[in-house]
Design a protein around this motif. Structure first.
Motif, mmCIF file in Angstrom:
data_model
loop_
_atom_site.group_PDB
_atom_site.id
_atom_site.type_symbol
_atom_site.label_atom_id
_atom_site.label_comp_id
_atom_site.label_asym_id
_atom_site.label_seq_id
_atom_site.Cartn_x
_atom_site.Cartn_y
_atom_site.Cartn_z
ATOM 1 N N UNK A 121 -20.617 -50.908 -49.591
ATOM 2 C CA UNK A 121 -20.535 -49.634 -49.412
ATOM 3 C C UNK A 121 -19.224 -49.491 -48.937
ATOM 4 N N UNK A 122 -18.529 -50.186 -48.059
ATOM 5 C CA UNK A 122 -17.340 -50.085 -47.499
ATOM 6 C C UNK A 122 -16.228 -50.440 -48.670
ATOM 7 N N UNK A 123 -16.304 -51.236 -49.574
ATOM 8 C CA UNK A 123 -15.410 -51.353 -50.686
ATOM 9 C C UNK A 123 -15.457 -50.111 -51.436
ATOM 10 N N UNK A 124 -16.642 -49.595 -51.800
ATOM 11 C CA UNK A 124 -16.626 -48.177 -52.718
ATOM 12 C C UNK A 124 -15.944 -47.067 -51.450
ATOM 13 N N UNK A 125 -16.153 -47.020 -50.482
ATOM 14 C CA UNK A 125 -15.521 -46.064 -49.643
ATOM 15 C C UNK A 125 -14.067 -45.880 -49.791
#
Length: 229
Positions: A121-125
């Motif tokens: 999720x953080x990478x996509x954020x």
């Protein structure tokens, strides 16, 4: 009358179809979360499709595109975290140390159990600042807002300026998350219990400084004052 019956039947079929689509979409998100746990945060849509037991093109019968799938997974992660943190954010009584430690422990354990999902999720954020990124910001803001309410309630009981509750809450969220993210990448530096104890001390240090600066000395191991219903 016949026309009304026909329209009603159509509405029923549409509702059943929408419910089936929603169910299948949720199953695909389940498969994505499972695939992330197997393949890590760099999971491909092909691996997600394989986990779901469908050809890759069939994923997009349930999602507009890859970004829509990513956002659905981010929402699932947000729901999991919110469910985990909810009892903590409703916590009342006990001592300041217990309240802080319970919150830190719950977040760290959740992060330990969902490390790859969090990283995904953080990478996509970072890549999708208007979609997943905005969602992550909303999650942090929601947690901080709830913590701010708790701080404000105790500051009010202690007769202190409640305006500091909001910036303090956002600052503490950032401190805990940043430290936990670093620990997650270097878990051998401290055991989980050592890390939880250390971060609890840091959070208490901020709270203690804030209270002392306002002329209040509070023992972290003494029961907190009761809040009004």
């Amino acid at each position: 009358m016949p026309e009304q019956h026909k329209a009603g039947s159509g509405d029923g079929r549409a509702a059943r179809w929408a419910g089936q689509r929603s169910k299948r979409r949720a199953e695909m998100v389940d498969a994505a979360v499972a695939a992330i746990s197997v393949h890590g945060p760099g999971v491909s849509t092909g691996q997600i499709a394989a986990q779901a037991g469908v050809p890759r093109p069939r994923l997009y019968r349930h999602f507009d595109d890859a970004d829509d799938l990513y956002r659905a997974v981010a929402r699932r992660a947000a729901d999991l975290l919110s469910t985990s943190m909810s009892p903590v954010l409703e916590y009342r009584g006990g001592t300041a140390w217990e309240l802080i430690e319970t919150g830190v422990r719950t977040f760290v354990i959740w992060l330990s159990e969902h490390t790859d999902l969090y990283r995904y999720v953080m990478h996509r954020a970072v890549q999708d600042t208007e979609g997943v990124g905005a969602m992550v910001t909303d999650i942090r803001a929601a947690l901080a807002a709830r913590i701010s309410e708790i701080l404000r309630a105790y500051l009010n009981v202690l007769g202190l300026d409640t305006r500091i509750a909001d910036p303090a809450a956002f600052g503490l969220i950032g401190l805990v998350e940043s430290a936990a993210r670093r620990w997650m990448n270097e878990p051998n530096a401290l055991s989980r219990e050592e890390f939880i104890h250390t971060v609890t001390g840091w959070v208490w240090g901020v709270v203690h400084h804030t209270l002392r600066d306002a002329g209040v000395e509070l023992d972290p191991h003494e029961p907190l004052p009761s809040l009004p219903d």
